[in-house]
Scaffold this active site. Structure first.
Site, PDB file in Angstrom:
ATOM      1  N   LYS A   1       0.836  -1.200   0.000  1.00 49.58           N
ATOM      2  CA  LYS A   1       0.000   0.000   0.000  1.00 49.58           C
ATOM      3  C   LYS A   1       0.873   1.253   0.000  1.00 49.58           C
ATOM      4  O   LYS A   1       0.576   2.241  -0.651  1.00 49.58           O
ATOM      5  CB  LYS A   1      -0.858  -0.039   1.271  1.00 49.58           C
ATOM      6  CG  LYS A   1      -1.898   1.009   1.375  1.00 49.58           C
ATOM      7  CD  LYS A   1      -2.810   0.707   2.546  1.00 49.58           C
ATOM      8  CE  LYS A   1      -3.692   1.895   2.850  1.00 49.58           C
ATOM      9  NZ  LYS A   1      -4.580   1.647   3.991  1.00 49.58           N
ATOM     10  N   ARG A   2       1.975   1.164   0.713  1.00 50.11           N
ATOM     11  CA  ARG A   2       2.849   2.318   0.865  1.00 50.11           C
ATOM     12  C   ARG A   2       3.659   2.587  -0.411  1.00 50.11           C
ATOM     13  O   ARG A   2       3.794   3.724  -0.841  1.00 50.11           O
ATOM     14  CB  ARG A   2       3.792   2.057   2.046  1.00 50.11           C
ATOM     15  CG  ARG A   2       4.391   3.279   2.677  1.00 50.11           C
ATOM     16  CD  ARG A   2       5.010   2.936   4.021  1.00 50.11           C
ATOM     17  NE  ARG A   2       5.755   1.672   4.001  1.00 50.11           N
ATOM     18  CZ  ARG A   2       7.001   1.527   3.573  1.00 50.11           C
ATOM     19  NH1 ARG A   2       7.661   2.571   3.129  1.00 50.11           N
ATOM     20  NH2 ARG A   2       7.593   0.361   3.594  1.00 50.11           N
TER      21      ARG A   2
END
Ligand code: GLU
Length: 547
Positions: A296-297
């Site tokens: 996600k990052r």
């Protein structure tokens, strides 16, 4: 110990139904043999990702290729993670990719007979079953504080033992009746734990619908089933909900595989037949030569919004995911290029047992191919949909002139030509690709490979003879007439035979015109482009591109 009394003290609600009544309230669905009832069960965090789409597609295909049901359940037991509008966003995002639920949260359907579909609204059902387990001595209250649990964990780590609440570490498992009431009367907060009947000495084989036979160890952890706020944990809610919503096949991420023994034990103590499970492998990407999980990052492409904003053709994304989901889809798709992907016989056991590789470049290829199959009209609708949602003011103004855009699309898609062009890979890129057809977005940087005199002579001379009525051949003949004025060969064959005799070739003259008219040395057929732009605008571009 008076278990009935204890259960009443811990779950004092006087409006609970008898657990067995729920079997009638949520009767078996009566679906045909072999029909799968599947569900997507996201937490309403507002972040809807590729993994959700991947999983939803597997769920949806399994349900709809077998005549079953695909429903949406919202796992909102963690109030802190809840985001306003998240449920609508899940439905909208999946709809964009052509995936629709048959029933569930916020879905209007006569089938909605197994709700509520929000876990927070199902508290009474869970509590009725927790009470039952307490009465049967299969669950107990635990008053341990977070600090106490941390201490236990530290000790276990130090002793290199499995961490958790089990065996001799399960302090509250053996509290006396007197001790329990003392703590209750003192108003201490408590959770309810499963009194596990399992032992790590016992192993058993379990058949996963994707991963095949897996040998697992029995659960011996006294997991929390009801939190101190009276809301169940995922484990308990999963067992109750998938049983009473009559799910036949639970498709979920492989991160849940380690909790499987807990879930099977919960089904057993609750007296339920467990559903079948299919644990999907995580989506991975290649990063500098190594394979790693999408994050996600680090990876914007994990978010589904990314695909909408960038304007990927939704069917292309789905088709690409189908190739990741089922190893034989690609071959089928090549054999049936025009068939709807829904005609493919999706099989859960054809899913990869480990790391599914997601390759954005491959997706772009599929997207280009899908877009190239559209008619100019369909492509206009597709691009215009993106423009309305994500485009600029000026994009919106451009797209008002549908006839003009259709002419452009006919050209850049190669419609009517021998072979379709695959220049448009997604809506955002496609819209930017045609910017040069509009004066307000035509922002050329004239970078010629020839000197000022050559460039200016070519531009001026061609502007003098340009006639929009000329067909391609006449247009090119005129360019051939211009080439020798600057020492360029008029015929490529002459140039190839004696390149040292010329300063350049007729194709170099075409490049000068192309840069002047489109701002770039590469473009589709220039004569047609000038025809679309019109005489006045074409001449203006030729003359204002002089050095
Ligand atoms: N709420 C869980 C998650 O989002 C669902 C897992 C499942 O499908 O059972 O991971």
């Amino acid at each position: 110990m008076d278990l009935k009394k204890l259960a009443k003290a811990l779950i004092p609600d006087d409006d609970l139904l008898k657990p067995e009544e729920y079997e009638d309230i949520f009767p078996l669905r009566g679906v045909e043999k072999g029909a799968e009832v599947t569900r997507l069960a996201p937490s309403p965090t507002g972040f809807i990702h590729l993994g959700n789409l991947y999983s939803a597609l597997a769920d949806e295909r399994c349900a709809h290729t077998t005549g079953g049901v695909f429903y949406l359940r919202i796992e909102d037991t963690d109030e802190k993670r809840k985001v306003e509008g998240a449920v609508e966003s899940v439905i909208r995002s999946l709809n964009y990719f052509g995936i629709k639920f048959d029933e569930g949260a916020e879905i209007e359907s006569p089938l909605n007979k197994y709700g509520p579909y929000y876990q927070r609204q199902r508290a009474k059902i869970y509590r009725a079953f927790v009470k039952k387990l307490l009465e049967e001595g299969l669950a107990y209250p635990c008053f341990c504080t977070a600090e106490e649990l941390d201490e236990v964990r530290a000790k276990q780590t130090e002793n290199k033992q499995t961490t958790g609440y089990y065996g001799a570490y399960a302090k509250c498992r053996n509290l006396s009746e007197e001790e329990i009431y003392k703590k209750l009367n003192a108003g201490l907060p408590f959770v309810i734990r499963l009194k596990s009947q399992g032992s790590i000495e016992n192993k058993f084989t379990f058949r996963d619908a994707i991963k095949g036979d897996i040998t697992v160890t029995e659960n011996d952890q006294d997991v929390v089933i009801l939190k101190s706020d009276g809301i169940p944990t995922y484990h308990f809610a999963h067992a109750i909900d998938d049983h009473f919503m009559r799910t036949t096949l639970v498709i979920r991420g492989e991160e849940w595989l380690s909790s499987l023994p807990v879930h099977l034990e919960l089904h057993k103590v609750l007296g339920f037949k467990p559903p079948r499970y299919a644990h999907t492998s995580s989506l991975m990407k290649m990063d500098g030569g190594t394979k790693r999980k999408l994050s996600k990052r680090k990876d914007p492409e994990l978010s589904l919004d990314y695909y909408r904003k960038a304007g990927y053709e939704p069917t292309a994304v789905v088709k690409y995911l189908m190739t990741v989901l089922n190893s034989n889809f690609e071959e089928w798709s090549l054999k049936n290029p025009d068939a709807d992907y829904r005609e493919f016989k999706f099989k859960i056991d054809k899913m990869g047992k480990s790391g599914a590789l997601f390759d954005l470049e491959k997706l772009c290829d599929v997207s280009k191919t899908e877009i190239s199959k559209l008619s100019a009209e369909e492509c206009y609708e597709f691009l215009n949909g993106w423009v309305r949602e994500f485009g600029t003011e000026s994009d919106r103004a451009h797209f008002k002139d549908k006839d003009y855009i259709i002419k452009i699309l006919n050209l850049i898609m190669g419609i009517g030509g021998k072979k379709r062009r695959k220049d448009i890979e997604r809506a955002e890129q496609g819209v930017r690709l045609i910017d040069y057809f509009f004066d307000d977005t035509f922002a050329p940087e004239y970078e010629y490979r020839f000197d000022k005199a050559t460039v200016n002579t070519v531009l001026e001379a061609f502007a003098k003879v340009y006639d929009p009525a000329d067909d391609n051949q006449a247009w090119f003949a005129k360019l051939k007439g211009v080439a020798p004025l600057v020492g360029f060969a008029a015929e490529t064959s002459e140039y190839k035979a004696n390149p040292e005799k010329f300063k350049g070739n007729v194709s170099d003259a075409a490049e000068i015109l192309r840069i002047a008219v489109t701002g770039s040395p590469n473009s589709p057929d220039l004569c047609t482009i000038m025809g679309i732009l019109g005489k006045e605008r074409s001449l203006k571009r030729l003359l204002s591109a002089k050095l």
